[in-house]
Write a protein that holds these residues in place. Structure first.
Motif, PDB file in Angstrom:
ATOM      1  N   ARG A  95       0.836  -1.209   0.000  1.00  0.00           N
ATOM      2  CA  ARG A  95       0.000   0.000   0.000  1.00  0.00           C
ATOM      3  C   ARG A  95       0.870   1.259   0.000  1.00  0.00           C
ATOM      4  N   GLY A  96       1.964   1.227   0.702  1.00  0.00           N
ATOM      5  CA  GLY A  96       2.871   2.362   0.684  1.00  0.00           C
ATOM      6  C   GLY A  96       3.466   2.596  -0.690  1.00  0.00           C
ATOM      7  N   ARG A  97       3.822   1.517  -1.377  1.00  0.00           N
ATOM      8  CA  ARG A  97       4.367   1.655  -2.730  1.00  0.00           C
ATOM      9  C   ARG A  97       3.305   2.196  -3.686  1.00  0.00           C
ATOM     10  N   THR A  98       2.046   1.779  -3.482  1.00  0.00           N
ATOM     11  CA  THR A  98       0.955   2.326  -4.297  1.00  0.00           C
ATOM     12  C   THR A  98       0.800   3.821  -4.055  1.00  0.00           C
ATOM     13  N   GLN A  99       0.946   4.248  -2.802  1.00  0.00           N
ATOM     14  CA  GLN A  99       0.872   5.676  -2.496  1.00  0.00           C
ATOM     15  C   GLN A  99       2.000   6.446  -3.176  1.00  0.00           C
ATOM     16  N   ASP A 100       3.170   5.851  -3.241  1.00  0.00           N
ATOM     17  CA  ASP A 100       4.267   6.510  -3.949  1.00  0.00           C
ATOM     18  C   ASP A 100       3.903   6.736  -5.417  1.00  0.00           C
ATOM     19  N   LEU A 101       3.255   5.756  -6.023  1.00  0.00           N
ATOM     20  CA  LEU A 101       2.902   5.852  -7.435  1.00  0.00           C
ATOM     21  C   LEU A 101       1.760   6.840  -7.685  1.00  0.00           C
ATOM     22  N   THR A 102       0.794   6.885  -6.777  1.00  0.00           N
ATOM     23  CA  THR A 102      -0.386   7.730  -6.998  1.00  0.00           C
ATOM     24  C   THR A 102      -0.226   9.147  -6.473  1.00  0.00           C
ATOM     25  N   SER A 103       0.818   9.399  -5.703  1.00  0.00           N
ATOM     26  CA  SER A 103       0.970  10.715  -5.083  1.00  0.00           C
ATOM     27  C   SER A 103       0.995  11.863  -6.091  1.00  0.00           C
ATOM     28  N   PRO A 104       1.719  11.757  -7.234  1.00  0.00           N
ATOM     29  CA  PRO A 104       1.713  12.882  -8.187  1.00  0.00           C
ATOM     30  C   PRO A 104       0.317  13.211  -8.710  1.00  0.00           C
ATOM     31  N   LEU A 105      -0.504  12.182  -8.980  1.00  0.00           N
ATOM     32  CA  LEU A 105      -1.862  12.430  -9.461  1.00  0.00           C
ATOM     33  C   LEU A 105      -2.733  13.027  -8.362  1.00  0.00           C
ATOM     34  N   LEU A 106      -2.700  12.429  -7.175  1.00  0.00           N
ATOM     35  CA  LEU A 106      -3.552  12.930  -6.094  1.00  0.00           C
ATOM     36  C   LEU A 106      -3.178  14.355  -5.705  1.00  0.00           C
ATOM     37  N   ARG A 107      -1.908  14.675  -5.796  1.00  0.00           N
ATOM     38  CA  ARG A 107      -1.486  16.048  -5.505  1.00  0.00           C
ATOM     39  C   ARG A 107      -2.185  17.042  -6.423  1.00  0.00           C
ATOM     40  N   ARG A 108      -2.458  16.641  -7.662  1.00  0.00           N
ATOM     41  CA  ARG A 108      -3.084  17.536  -8.632  1.00  0.00           C
ATOM     42  C   ARG A 108      -4.580  17.683  -8.404  1.00  0.00           C
ATOM     43  N   VAL A 109      -5.232  16.638  -7.884  1.00  0.00           N
ATOM     44  CA  VAL A 109      -6.698  16.654  -7.819  1.00  0.00           C
ATOM     45  C   VAL A 109      -7.231  16.807  -6.396  1.00  0.00           C
ATOM     46  N   GLN A 110      -6.366  16.739  -5.379  1.00  0.00           N
ATOM     47  CA  GLN A 110      -6.820  16.819  -3.990  1.00  0.00           C
ATOM     48  C   GLN A 110      -6.074  17.908  -3.231  1.00  0.00           C
ATOM     49  N   PHE A 111      -6.119  19.141  -3.746  1.00  0.00           N
ATOM     50  CA  PHE A 111      -5.596  20.321  -3.051  1.00  0.00           C
ATOM     51  C   PHE A 111      -4.115  20.213  -2.700  1.00  0.00           C
ATOM     52  N   GLY A 112      -3.351  19.411  -3.451  1.00  0.00           N
ATOM     53  CA  GLY A 112      -1.928  19.279  -3.163  1.00  0.00           C
ATOM     54  C   GLY A 112      -1.585  18.178  -2.199  1.00  0.00           C
ATOM     55  N   CYS A 113      -2.538  17.312  -1.845  1.00  0.00           N
ATOM     56  CA  CYS A 113      -2.296  16.237  -0.874  1.00  0.00           C
ATOM     57  C   CYS A 113      -1.281  15.233  -1.413  1.00  0.00           C
ATOM     58  N   ARG A 114      -0.321  14.877  -0.566  1.00  0.00           N
ATOM     59  CA  ARG A 114       0.678  13.860  -0.893  1.00  0.00           C
ATOM     60  C   ARG A 114       0.486  12.691   0.073  1.00  0.00           C
ATOM     61  N   PRO A 115      -0.104  11.583  -0.357  1.00  0.00           N
ATOM     62  CA  PRO A 115      -0.414  10.503   0.577  1.00  0.00           C
ATOM     63  C   PRO A 115       0.802   9.754   1.093  1.00  0.00           C
ATOM     64  N   ASN A 116       1.972   9.967   0.503  1.00  0.00           N
ATOM     65  CA  ASN A 116       3.156   9.238   0.924  1.00  0.00           C
ATOM     66  C   ASN A 116       4.090  10.061   1.812  1.00  0.00           C
ATOM     67  N   ARG A 117       3.570  11.086   2.444  1.00  0.00           N
ATOM     68  CA  ARG A 117       4.382  11.879   3.360  1.00  0.00           C
ATOM     69  C   ARG A 117       4.743  11.063   4.609  1.00  0.00           C
ATOM     70  N   ARG A 118       5.988  11.190   5.047  1.00  0.00           N
ATOM     71  CA  ARG A 118       6.455  10.531   6.267  1.00  0.00           C
ATOM     72  C   ARG A 118       6.534  11.574   7.392  1.00  0.00           C
ATOM     73  N   SER A 119       5.397  12.153   7.722  1.00  0.00           N
ATOM     74  CA  SER A 119       5.374  13.315   8.614  1.00  0.00           C
ATOM     75  C   SER A 119       5.850  12.993  10.018  1.00  0.00           C
ATOM     76  N   ILE A 120       5.473  11.842  10.555  1.00  0.00           N
ATOM     77  CA  ILE A 120       5.869  11.511  11.924  1.00  0.00           C
ATOM     78  C   ILE A 120       7.372  11.283  12.000  1.00  0.00           C
ATOM     79  N   GLU A 121       7.934  10.607  11.018  1.00  0.00           N
ATOM     80  CA  GLU A 121       9.389  10.420  10.986  1.00  0.00           C
ATOM     81  C   GLU A 121      10.110  11.763  10.936  1.00  0.00           C
TER      82      GLU A 121
END
Length: 209
Positions: free
Chosen positions: A147-173
């Motif tokens: 699922r994490g690898r899928t997020q890496d692949l879909t992040s560029p698209l989702l960033r364009r259509v969901q207000f800049g959201c990047r689902p693969n951010r490692r924010s806690i780290e």
């Protein structure tokens, strides 16, 4: 949640559009958990239309930072009768116009996935918090495995259509690397149905070292 690129038209519709998410996350319960026990002077970064504001039960003063004009307009319409007092500031998380150690607590809610420079925002939050001050958050981070690898692949698209959201951010780290001691909800914050491309979602506290 706040984003300087959100149009005024979309900002006017934001509260109605977000009702579905509110039901999925049990919004009142979650918002109470994130902000309800914060005390002193509190900074909320990317305050959006102000959905957290009614849940500040113990703070002395809240400073709400929001870079989107449309979002600020909606937020300003909700301030009458609120306790504590709320001050609204036009600024971004990358450049917080405050002195070092000015706040007892800070809040981010579905923000860190969208900011342009995560490390700069976390550094700024660290700077404006007092030593021992806390960042209280509700955020989603990159998952593990397939699922994490899928997020890496879909992040560029989702960033364009969901207000800049990047689902693969490692924010806690990144919080831990940049001077915070982090505790997160266990189990992760419930959200149903589970989003197909984002998550897990966590509430938590990051204490400034």
């Amino acid at each position: 949640m706040g984003n300087g690129r959100i149009s005024q038209m979309l900002a006017r519709q934001y509260d109605s559009l977000s009702q579905r998410l509110e039901r999925r996350i049990d919004g009142p319960r979650l918002r109470t958990a994130v902000v309800g026990d914060l005390t002193g002077r509190v900074l909320e970064i990317g305050a959006g239309t102000g959905r957290n504001l009614p849940y500040y039960a113990k703070a002395d003063h809240v400073v709400a930072v929001e870079p989107s004009l449309g979002m600020r307009t909606q937020l300003l319409g909700k301030l009458d009768g609120l306790v504590p007092t709320v001050e609204v500031i036009d600024a971004s998380g990358e450049r917080l116009p405050f002195s070092d150690g000015e706040f007892d607590a800070a809040v981010s809610s579905l923000l860190l996935c969208m900011v342009d420079d995560l490390d700069v925002v976390l550094h700024e939050i660290h700077r404006v918090l007092k030593p021992g001050g806390k960042l209280s958050f509700f955020e989603h981070v990159r998952d593990v495995g397939r699922r994490g690898r899928t997020q890496d692949l879909t992040s560029p698209l989702l960033r364009r259509v969901q207000f800049g959201c990047r689902p693969n951010r490692r924010s806690i780290e990144r919080m831990e690397a940049l001077g915070f001691d982090v505790t997160v909800s266990d189990p992760p914050a419930p959200i149903s149905p589970k989003p197909p491309f984002s998550g897990p979602y966590f509430t938590g506290r990051a204490i400034r070292r």
